[in-house]
Design an enzyme around this catalytic site. Structure first.
Site, PDB file in Angstrom:
ATOM      1  N   CYS A 227      27.130 -23.577  -5.004  1.00 30.67           N
ATOM      2  CA  CYS A 227      28.550 -23.831  -5.218  1.00 30.67           C
ATOM      3  C   CYS A 227      28.721 -25.337  -5.077  1.00 30.67           C
ATOM      4  O   CYS A 227      27.822 -26.078  -5.457  1.00 30.67           O
ATOM      5  CB  CYS A 227      29.397 -23.043  -4.223  1.00 30.67           C
ATOM      6  SG  CYS A 227      28.939 -23.346  -2.511  1.00 30.67           S
TER       7      CYS A 227
ATOM      8  N   CYS B  97       0.821  -1.224   0.000  1.00 29.40           N
ATOM      9  CA  CYS B  97       0.000   0.000   0.000  1.00 29.40           C
ATOM     10  C   CYS B  97       0.844   1.258   0.000  1.00 29.40           C
ATOM     11  O   CYS B  97       0.527   2.235  -0.647  1.00 29.40           O
ATOM     12  CB  CYS B  97      -0.847   0.085   1.264  1.00 29.40           C
ATOM     13  SG  CYS B  97      -2.329  -0.859   1.233  1.00 29.40           S
TER      14      CYS B  97
END
Lengths: 77, 375
Positions: B335, B190
């Site tokens: 990784c 909002c």
């Protein structure tokens, strides 16, 4: 086949309208792809898809008379 | 039971044949928790107190600001800077001195959610962010509590009733609509997009109506249905929702698991890092969810992560090349086993404000093991 899609919330903001027609569409997945192509800003946005006012979770074939709506989540309160 | 004063006070609704004195007595015995005392919460609290709901809980950790007064109609100028939960409690007690009100001027969090919610029979979601919404959904689903949901965006609103009837297998919840929590900032709030003050008034009033229907058993609550209102065109749509088979594994399976879930990101302290397991990632990819992938290993390192090979930037080059990384779609960072990807996310989120990064738990090794195990 051409399919009319109703857009809500942020998706309507991105598309600049609450309703649009997408061409050359066979099923929900191809409709979704056409929409992302037309509005790259909407790619990655989560939304639910309603087919004839029923939320669908699979990939039904579409009929030209079908009414489809894309509804993103709203966060405000 | 109802006193003579109750009968007079609530006479206009008692005289409705479906409601009667029985319905009013049910309201008096009911315990309803309202989470969020903002735009939606104000009308919900006002109408529930006025209707004679006997016990009302209010959760909100915010303070009242000037920009709230345009839509948060319980508050006045002299309330600025005070806690919403306490002021709302005092105000609705003033509307109805015959009800019990408990204010929780604290944030609804995984650690206190079940303890607070289990004191009540119905929970009303008047929150203004996804973290709280998904937390409310998950705790209500685990405790089998009906949840009356409302949310808004500019001129549009959504209303639904989840987990109702409680414990029924067909009962849907918020994750039946949107299984996974959107990445923070991928949907505007909002404060960013603006909202017309009357809209939360309309949606909140509908939520209060659904609560009263559930308690008294009159009419048909919006269970299995999602109501959409556009306040500019005044068009309403009601969509039918079915159970989403993909959603059933997306909420925690126990209250203990709920406490370990991350619902809130906090970029400023960087205390939070979103993680995904190989199994989850595989499932989400199968269900069509779109991701980008970032491998932060050196070129040629093993194992090859088939199926999730996309962008590779070795950790030492990360800062130099970080503009290659998508900010729109969730990016899964991996990784070999997880240490370098964690470091990479720390750097990218703290120094370059990325908020769409997810760590692949166990890295490429775990991914390859999982894929081999299911093949």
């Amino acid at each position: 086949m051409n399919i009319k899609v109703k857009l809500f919330g942020e998706l309507a903001d991105i598309a600049g309208r609450h309703e649009l027609t997408l061409n050359d569409v066979q099923d929900i997945q191809s409709l979704r792809n056409k929409f992302s192509e037309a509005f790259p800003a909407a790619s990655g946005k989560q939304f639910l898809i309603a087919l004839n006012r029923k939320v669908v979770h699979h990939n039904p074939a579409l009929d030209a008379a079908d009414e489809v709506a894309f509804m993103p989540p709203f966060s405000g309160g | 039971m109802l006193t003579e004063k109750d009968k007079l006070r609530f006479s206009r609704q008692i005289q409705l044949p479906e409601m009667g004195e029985n319905g009013q007595a049910r309201l008096k015995q009911a315990r309803v928790l309202v989470i969020g005392a903002g735009g939606l919460g104000c009308p919900v609290l006002h109408y529930l107190a006025a209707a004679g709901v006997g016990t009302i809980g209010i959760v909100d950790d915010d303070l009242i600001e000037l920009s709230n007064l345009q839509r948060q109609v319980l508050y006045t100028e002299s309330d600025l800077g005070k806690p919403k939960a306490l002021v709302a409690a005092e105000r609705i007690q003033g509307f109805n001195s015959g009800i019990r009100i408990r204010a929780y001027a604290e944030r609804f969090l995984p650690v206190n959610a079940a303890e607070i919610a289990s004191e009540y029979e119905i929970v009303v979601d008047c929150s203004d962010n996804f973290g709280t919404r998904y937390l409310i959904n998950d705790v209500c689903t685990l405790l089998k509590l009906p949840m009356v949901y409302g949310s808004i965006h500019r001129y549009e609103g959504q209303v639904s009733v989840f987990n109702f009837p409680p414990g029924e297998l067909s009962a849907v919840n918020y994750r039946s609509l949107y299984p996974e929590m959107p990445v923070d900032n991928s949907v505007n709030t909002c404060e960013e997009t603006g909202v017309l003050g009357v809209l939360p008034g309309m949606i909140g009033t509908m939520q209060a109506g659904e609560v009263i229907k559930i308690i008294t058993g009159i009419g048909m609550p919006l269970s299995g249905k999602l109501l959409l209102l556009n306040s500019l065109s005044m068009q309403t749509n009601i969509l039918e929702i079915e159970n989403n088979p993909d959603a059933q594994f997306s909420w925690p399976q126990s209250l203990d698991e709920l406490k370990t879930r991350m619902y809130f990101s906090d970029c400023h302290t960087n205390s939070f890092m979103k993680e995904i397991t190989a199994e989850e990632l595989h499932r989400f990819l199968q269900s069509g969810k779109q991701y980008r992938f970032l491998d932060v290993r050196q070129p040629g390192e093993w194992p090859e992560a088939d199926g999730i090979i996309d962008l590779q930037i070795p950790l030492p080059l990360l800062e130099k090349e970080c503009d290659k990384i998508s900010r729109d779609v969730e990016v899964v960072v991996y990784c070999k086993s997880g240490d370098r990807s964690e470091k990479a996310i720390e750097i990218l989120s703290s120094k370059y404000q990325f908020d769409n990064l997810v760590k692949l738990k166990g890295g490429a090794e775990e991914w390859v093991n999982y894929i081999e195990s299911i093949e």
